[in-house]
Motif scaffolding. Structure first.
Motif, PDB file in Angstrom:
ATOM      1  N   ARG A  85       0.832  -1.204   0.000  1.00  0.00           N
ATOM      2  CA  ARG A  85       0.000   0.000   0.000  1.00  0.00           C
ATOM      3  C   ARG A  85       0.874   1.265   0.000  1.00  0.00           C
TER       4      ARG A  85
ATOM      5  N   GLU B 103       3.953   1.533  -1.218  1.00  0.00           N
ATOM      6  CA  GLU B 103       4.772   1.652  -2.431  1.00  0.00           C
ATOM      7  C   GLU B 103       3.907   2.094  -3.611  1.00  0.00           C
ATOM      8  N   GLN B 104       3.740   3.397  -3.743  1.00  0.00           N
ATOM      9  CA  GLN B 104       2.883   3.924  -4.797  1.00  0.00           C
ATOM     10  C   GLN B 104       3.676   4.476  -5.981  1.00  0.00           C
ATOM     11  N   GLN B 105       5.007   4.510  -5.865  1.00  0.00           N
ATOM     12  CA  GLN B 105       5.839   5.075  -6.917  1.00  0.00           C
ATOM     13  C   GLN B 105       6.843   4.063  -7.465  1.00  0.00           C
ATOM     14  N   SER B 106       7.506   3.352  -6.568  1.00  0.00           N
ATOM     15  CA  SER B 106       8.579   2.447  -6.982  1.00  0.00           C
ATOM     16  C   SER B 106       8.019   1.123  -7.502  1.00  0.00           C
ATOM     17  N   GLU B 107       8.258   0.861  -8.765  1.00  0.00           N
ATOM     18  CA  GLU B 107       7.795  -0.398  -9.359  1.00  0.00           C
ATOM     19  C   GLU B 107       8.483  -1.589  -8.701  1.00  0.00           C
TER      20      GLU B 107
ATOM     21  N   PHE C 256       7.283  -2.096  -5.043  1.00  0.00           N
ATOM     22  CA  PHE C 256       5.969  -2.739  -4.980  1.00  0.00           C
ATOM     23  C   PHE C 256       6.094  -4.230  -5.285  1.00  0.00           C
TER      24      PHE C 256
ATOM     25  N   PRO D 217       3.430  -3.106 -13.610  1.00  0.00           N
ATOM     26  CA  PRO D 217       3.212  -2.761 -12.208  1.00  0.00           C
ATOM     27  C   PRO D 217       1.974  -1.898 -11.986  1.00  0.00           C
TER      28      PRO D 217
ATOM     29  N   THR E 220       1.573   0.313  -9.922  1.00  0.00           N
ATOM     30  CA  THR E 220       1.948   1.658  -9.484  1.00  0.00           C
ATOM     31  C   THR E 220       1.753   2.700 -10.580  1.00  0.00           C
ATOM     32  N   ARG E 221       1.490   2.262 -11.811  1.00  0.00           N
ATOM     33  CA  ARG E 221       1.310   3.211 -12.909  1.00  0.00           C
ATOM     34  C   ARG E 221      -0.064   3.888 -12.873  1.00  0.00           C
TER      35      ARG E 221
ATOM     36  N   SER F 286      -3.153   5.016  -9.863  1.00  0.00           N
ATOM     37  CA  SER F 286      -3.554   5.014  -8.454  1.00  0.00           C
ATOM     38  C   SER F 286      -4.756   4.113  -8.225  1.00  0.00           C
TER      39      SER F 286
ATOM     40  N   HIS G 259      -3.537   0.526  -8.500  1.00  0.00           N
ATOM     41  CA  HIS G 259      -2.736   0.230  -7.313  1.00  0.00           C
ATOM     42  C   HIS G 259      -3.643  -0.129  -6.141  1.00  0.00           C
TER      43      HIS G 259
END
Length: 251
Positions: free
Chosen positions: A151, A153-157, A160, A199, A201-202, A204, A207
């Motif tokens: 939850r 890790e919203q930026q780092s592929e 995550f 991923p 993360t691309r 929101s 995610h």
């Protein structure tokens, strides 16, 4: 209660950047990747010893030890007066962690992605069901910590994917079946690569939906509902597979 530490093992992709690769490892990996990629096809003879020595610039002892390693993995067979030949793919030990690392390094094509998904569908729902029956307090704490890491890790592929992998490994460990945990560790390298192909993360929204799907598995494991845990795991595997294939098709 202390935060659970990651369970990831030292796979071939997890060697530190300062790790020295021996000449033996270099030969094994290079020839193994050539065989997996079809650059040296089943039934083909390897180049002669002199050619291989010239290619790799190693001692005869190092070369012969490397060929023994490849033979042990099922890739080669030595025949008197015939030479060293590549075996039929049915003899290759594809569950060898090094072999999986070579496959990942060669690139995960559609066929390999499908094979990996099929193995996951056979293995991971069963692990989730067993975890619902055998999980302990520490197991649940580790799973919850992994979900929360996903939850955050919203930026780092890669971050995550690591948290995602950690959750799956913890579920396998919570199954109480050491063979499940070992099999999960074997395919760890391929799983980590698969998790980074598309991923969540691309987006929101994606995610959040992906984390919620994983959290549902843990909820069912905690409640002791083996059937629901297995179904939730299957939904996660299939959603991830469809996402990757859709992106590959669009590309």
């Amino acid at each position: 209660m202390t935060a659970a530490l990651p369970l990831t093992s030292q796979s071939a992709s997890a060697r530190g950047p300062g790790k020295t690769v021996s000449s033996h490892d270099q030969i094994v990996r290079s020839l193994g990747q050539d065989i997996l990629a079809g650059r040296i096809a089943p039934g083909d003879k390897l180049p002669g010893e002199a050619d291989l020595l010239n290619r790799f610039g190693v001692s005869r002892t190092a070369l012969r030890e490397a060929l023994k390693t490849l033979s042990a993995k099922g890739f080669l067979v030595v025949k008197t007066r015939v030479g060293t030949k590549v075996t039929d793919p049915l003899r290759w030990n594809l569950f060898d962690s090094e072999v999986l690392a070579w496959q990942v390094a060669n690139g995960m094509d559609a066929r390999f992605r499908r094979h990996l998904a099929e193995v996951r569908r056979a293995l991971e729902p069963a692990a989730a069901a067993l975890a619902a029956r055998h999980r302990g307090v520490d197991d649940l704490a580790g799973m919850r910590a992994a979900v929360e890491a996903m939850r955050r890790e919203q930026q780092s592929e890669h971050g995550f994917a690591q948290a995602d992998l950690n959750l799956h490994l913890r579920i396998a460990a919570a199954s109480g079946n050491p063979l499940m945990r070992s099999l999960a560790s074997v395919i760890e390298t391929a799983l980590l690569e698969a998790f980074t192909l598309s991923p969540p993360t691309r987006s929101s929204v994606l995610h959040r939906e992906t984390v919620d799907l994983h959290e549902r598995i843990v909820d069912h494991i905690e409640s002791g509902d083996a059937s629901a845990a297995a179904t939730a795991m299957l939904a996660v595997i299939d959603a991830g597979y469809r996402r990757v294939e859709a992106e590959k098709d669009a590309g």
